[in-house]
Write a protein that holds these residues in place. Structure first.
Motif, PDB file in Angstrom:
ATOM      1  N   PRO A 241     -62.304  39.578 -48.352  1.00 34.51           N
ATOM      2  CA  PRO A 241     -61.752  38.265 -47.979  1.00 34.51           C
ATOM      3  C   PRO A 241     -60.612  37.776 -48.868  1.00 34.51           C
ATOM      4  O   PRO A 241     -59.604  37.275 -48.368  1.00 34.51           O
ATOM      5  CB  PRO A 241     -62.972  37.341 -48.091  1.00 34.51           C
ATOM      6  CG  PRO A 241     -64.146  38.226 -47.919  1.00 34.51           C
ATOM      7  CD  PRO A 241     -63.761  39.540 -48.531  1.00 34.51           C
ATOM      8  N   ARG A 243     -58.386  39.318 -50.731  1.00 31.70           N
ATOM      9  CA  ARG A 243     -57.099  40.011 -50.601  1.00 31.70           C
ATOM     10  C   ARG A 243     -56.535  39.941 -49.186  1.00 31.70           C
ATOM     11  O   ARG A 243     -55.340  40.139 -48.992  1.00 31.70           O
ATOM     12  CB  ARG A 243     -57.249  41.467 -51.046  1.00 31.70           C
ATOM     13  CG  ARG A 243     -57.448  41.576 -52.557  1.00 31.70           C
ATOM     14  CD  ARG A 243     -57.382  42.990 -53.060  1.00 31.70           C
ATOM     15  NE  ARG A 243     -57.540  43.038 -54.512  1.00 31.70           N
ATOM     16  CZ  ARG A 243     -57.613  44.157 -55.220  1.00 31.70           C
ATOM     17  NH1 ARG A 243     -57.543  45.331 -54.606  1.00 31.70           N
ATOM     18  NH2 ARG A 243     -57.753  44.108 -56.532  1.00 31.70           N
ATOM     19  N   THR A 244     -57.377  39.650 -48.207  1.00 34.36           N
ATOM     20  CA  THR A 244     -56.867  39.545 -46.842  1.00 34.36           C
ATOM     21  C   THR A 244     -56.549  38.098 -46.464  1.00 34.36           C
ATOM     22  O   THR A 244     -55.569  37.833 -45.773  1.00 34.36           O
ATOM     23  CB  THR A 244     -57.887  40.120 -45.840  1.00 34.36           C
ATOM     24  OG1 THR A 244     -59.149  39.465 -46.020  1.00 34.36           O
ATOM     25  CG2 THR A 244     -58.051  41.614 -46.049  1.00 34.36           C
ATOM     26  N   GLU A 245     -57.379  37.159 -46.930  1.00 34.45           N
ATOM     27  CA  GLU A 245     -57.176  35.753 -46.576  1.00 34.45           C
ATOM     28  C   GLU A 245     -56.550  34.938 -47.701  1.00 34.45           C
ATOM     29  O   GLU A 245     -56.144  33.794 -47.485  1.00 34.45           O
ATOM     30  CB  GLU A 245     -58.513  35.123 -46.176  1.00 34.45           C
ATOM     31  CG  GLU A 245     -59.190  35.815 -44.996  1.00 34.45           C
ATOM     32  CD  GLU A 245     -60.545  35.207 -44.706  1.00 34.45           C
ATOM     33  OE1 GLU A 245     -60.769  34.043 -45.108  1.00 34.45           O
ATOM     34  OE2 GLU A 245     -61.387  35.892 -44.101  1.00 34.45           O
ATOM     35  N   ARG A 247     -55.665  32.464 -50.455  1.00 35.22           N
ATOM     36  CA  ARG A 247     -56.096  31.178 -51.023  1.00 35.22           C
ATOM     37  C   ARG A 247     -57.298  30.597 -50.289  1.00 35.22           C
ATOM     38  O   ARG A 247     -58.163  29.970 -50.900  1.00 35.22           O
ATOM     39  CB  ARG A 247     -54.933  30.187 -50.984  1.00 35.22           C
ATOM     40  CG  ARG A 247     -53.664  30.691 -51.658  1.00 35.22           C
ATOM     41  CD  ARG A 247     -52.540  29.665 -51.559  1.00 35.22           C
ATOM     42  NE  ARG A 247     -51.243  30.299 -51.761  1.00 35.22           N
ATOM     43  CZ  ARG A 247     -50.268  30.301 -50.866  1.00 35.22           C
ATOM     44  NH1 ARG A 247     -50.436  29.692 -49.701  1.00 35.22           N
ATOM     45  NH2 ARG A 247     -49.122  30.898 -51.125  1.00 35.22           N
ATOM     46  N   ARG A 248     -57.356  30.772 -48.981  1.00 31.28           N
ATOM     47  CA  ARG A 248     -58.479  30.223 -48.207  1.00 31.28           C
ATOM     48  C   ARG A 248     -59.804  30.807 -48.687  1.00 31.28           C
ATOM     49  O   ARG A 248     -60.768  30.076 -48.937  1.00 31.28           O
ATOM     50  CB  ARG A 248     -58.286  30.510 -46.720  1.00 31.28           C
ATOM     51  CG  ARG A 248     -59.454  30.058 -45.842  1.00 31.28           C
ATOM     52  CD  ARG A 248     -59.216  30.412 -44.380  1.00 31.28           C
ATOM     53  NE  ARG A 248     -60.346  30.016 -43.554  1.00 31.28           N
ATOM     54  CZ  ARG A 248     -61.441  30.752 -43.371  1.00 31.28           C
ATOM     55  NH1 ARG A 248     -61.544  31.927 -43.983  1.00 31.28           N
ATOM     56  NH2 ARG A 248     -62.425  30.323 -42.604  1.00 31.28           N
ATOM     57  N   ALA A 249     -59.870  32.124 -48.824  1.00 34.43           N
ATOM     58  CA  ALA A 249     -61.103  32.775 -49.270  1.00 34.43           C
ATOM     59  C   ALA A 249     -61.427  32.415 -50.714  1.00 34.43           C
ATOM     60  O   ALA A 249     -62.600  32.288 -51.085  1.00 34.43           O
ATOM     61  CB  ALA A 249     -60.971  34.292 -49.127  1.00 34.43           C
ATOM     62  N   VAL A 286     -56.352  24.558 -45.465  1.00 32.94           N
ATOM     63  CA  VAL A 286     -56.711  25.643 -44.551  1.00 32.94           C
ATOM     64  C   VAL A 286     -55.906  25.550 -43.259  1.00 32.94           C
ATOM     65  O   VAL A 286     -55.405  26.557 -42.745  1.00 32.94           O
ATOM     66  CB  VAL A 286     -58.224  25.613 -44.242  1.00 32.94           C
ATOM     67  CG1 VAL A 286     -58.562  26.569 -43.106  1.00 32.94           C
ATOM     68  CG2 VAL A 286     -59.013  25.984 -45.487  1.00 32.94           C
ATOM     69  N   LEU A 289     -52.494  26.812 -43.819  1.00 33.83           N
ATOM     70  CA  LEU A 289     -52.449  28.267 -43.939  1.00 33.83           C
ATOM     71  C   LEU A 289     -52.513  28.931 -42.578  1.00 33.83           C
ATOM     72  O   LEU A 289     -51.811  29.910 -42.304  1.00 33.83           O
ATOM     73  CB  LEU A 289     -53.612  28.751 -44.820  1.00 33.83           C
ATOM     74  CG  LEU A 289     -53.525  28.404 -46.313  1.00 33.83           C
ATOM     75  CD1 LEU A 289     -54.816  28.789 -47.032  1.00 33.83           C
ATOM     76  CD2 LEU A 289     -52.338  29.109 -46.960  1.00 33.83           C
ATOM     77  N   PHE A 290     -53.371  28.387 -41.686  1.00 34.85           N
ATOM     78  CA  PHE A 290     -53.490  28.969 -40.351  1.00 34.85           C
ATOM     79  C   PHE A 290     -52.222  28.729 -39.528  1.00 34.85           C
ATOM     80  O   PHE A 290     -51.777  29.596 -38.779  1.00 34.85           O
ATOM     81  CB  PHE A 290     -54.702  28.384 -39.627  1.00 34.85           C
ATOM     82  CG  PHE A 290     -55.988  29.078 -39.970  1.00 34.85           C
ATOM     83  CD1 PHE A 290     -56.137  30.444 -39.761  1.00 34.85           C
ATOM     84  CD2 PHE A 290     -57.050  28.377 -40.512  1.00 34.85           C
ATOM     85  CE1 PHE A 290     -57.318  31.089 -40.080  1.00 34.85           C
ATOM     86  CE2 PHE A 290     -58.239  29.017 -40.837  1.00 34.85           C
ATOM     87  CZ  PHE A 290     -58.374  30.378 -40.618  1.00 34.85           C
ATOM     88  N   SER A 293     -49.503  31.129 -40.559  1.00 32.37           N
ATOM     89  CA  SER A 293     -49.752  32.567 -40.374  1.00 32.37           C
ATOM     90  C   SER A 293     -49.447  33.002 -38.947  1.00 32.37           C
ATOM     91  O   SER A 293     -49.250  32.212 -38.064  1.00 32.37           O
ATOM     92  CB  SER A 293     -51.205  32.880 -40.724  1.00 32.37           C
ATOM     93  OG  SER A 293     -52.085  32.150 -39.905  1.00 32.37           O
TER      94      SER A 293
END
Length: 293
Positions: A241, A243-245, A247-249, A286, A289-290, A293
């Motif tokens: 999570p 490394r893929t998401e 700051r959110r993760a 969040v 961020l979405f 993206s």
């Protein structure tokens, strides 16, 4: 500084910090709140030890530093020669044996080094992490300093100049700070009425929601040496999570912890205000961020 000394030794001195430095540590002085040497030449005379060196390079430096030292074999050889050639009266008059003993003591003295600037920042960052991640009773002003300055110290470190074995000490603390409930509570000061003021709570939230600050944390967690000693669960969280998401993760465990406090546990009035700032701030972050993206 006073709090740091108290945390180190566990006893408060009867002397004030300026008086203690004045009478006990005579090479030092306090100028505008900073501890400094009385003369710049003192600091300049202390050799610098760079932690960015490899162990092989450090060993080579130690060999070079000891190249001018007299070995026990050389001492024995010269002593044997002089005791054979010189009359006994002259030998004792020159105090050769005492001279050899002095050379031994000098040889066995520990050499003092000072850290290079990069290592100084790394040590400060690690101290901040320990204050926030370990379940220890620390002075509130030290914890407050750690909250406010952790990211600053981390950002000042050039990771490429830090030894691998030293980097590995950071990983478990970073993981704990952003995923373990007790450490999150310390970071956000969810533990009680005492602690930082509302303004400081607000600054902590702003720091966590600052993209540049979180990118610095992610930069450290993306370094393979940093996460070398974390457990499998933490490694899965980082390599998955985080490394893929991004700051959110990284912020999700803190948001979940804050929500559980607010809904399921008894809490105090300042916490309600704190949560009412943190949770909407997280949701806003969040959504941004979405949308980007």
């Amino acid at each position: 500084m006073t709090a740091a000394l108290y945390a180190k030794v566990g006893d408060l001195s009867l002397l004030t910090l300026p008086d203690k430095i004045k009478y006990k540590y005579t090479l030092l002085k306090i100028t505008k709140g900073e501890v400094q040497f009385w003369a710049d030449e003192v600091g300049d005379a202390i050799p610098m030890k760079c932690r960015s060196q490899s162990k092989a390079e450090e060993a080579e430096d130690e060999q070079l530093q000891s190249a001018g030292a007299v070995s026990p074999g050389e001492m024995a050889m010269v002593k044997h020669f002089l005791s054979t050639v010189c009359p006994q009266e002259t030998y004792h008059k020159l105090e050769i044996d005492q001279f050899y003993e002095q050379k031994k003591q000098i040889r066995h003295k520990e050499q003092i080094h000072k850290d290079d600037p990069n290592t100084e920042e790394a040590k400060m960052a690690l101290s901040c992490l320990r204050l926030l991640a370990e379940e220890v009773d620390q002075q509130s002003d030290l914890v407050s300093y750690a909250r406010s300055n952790l990211v600053e110290h981390l950002s000042a470190v050039n990771l490429s100049l830090v030894q691998v074995d030293y980097k590995t000490t950071f990983g478990p603390y970073l993981v704990s700070l952003f995923s373990i409930d007790s450490s999150i509570d310390t970071l956000l000061n969810n533990n009680g009425l005492s602690g930082p003021s509302p303004d400081e709570r607000r600054r902590v939230c702003q720091l966590l929601f600052n993209d540049a600050s979180m990118d610095i944390i992610l930069q450290w967690l993306n370094d393979e040496a940093v996460i070398l000693n974390v457990n499998d669960e933490a490694r899965g969280w980082i390599t998955g999570p985080v490394r893929t998401e991004g700051r959110r993760a990284l912020l999700m465990p803190a948001a979940m912890r804050m929500a559980r406090h607010l809904v399921h546990e008894q809490h105090f009035v300042p916490f309600i205000k704190h949560a009412s700032e943190f949770l909407p701030g997280f949701l806003d972050k969040v959504s941004c961020l979405f949308s980007s993206s």
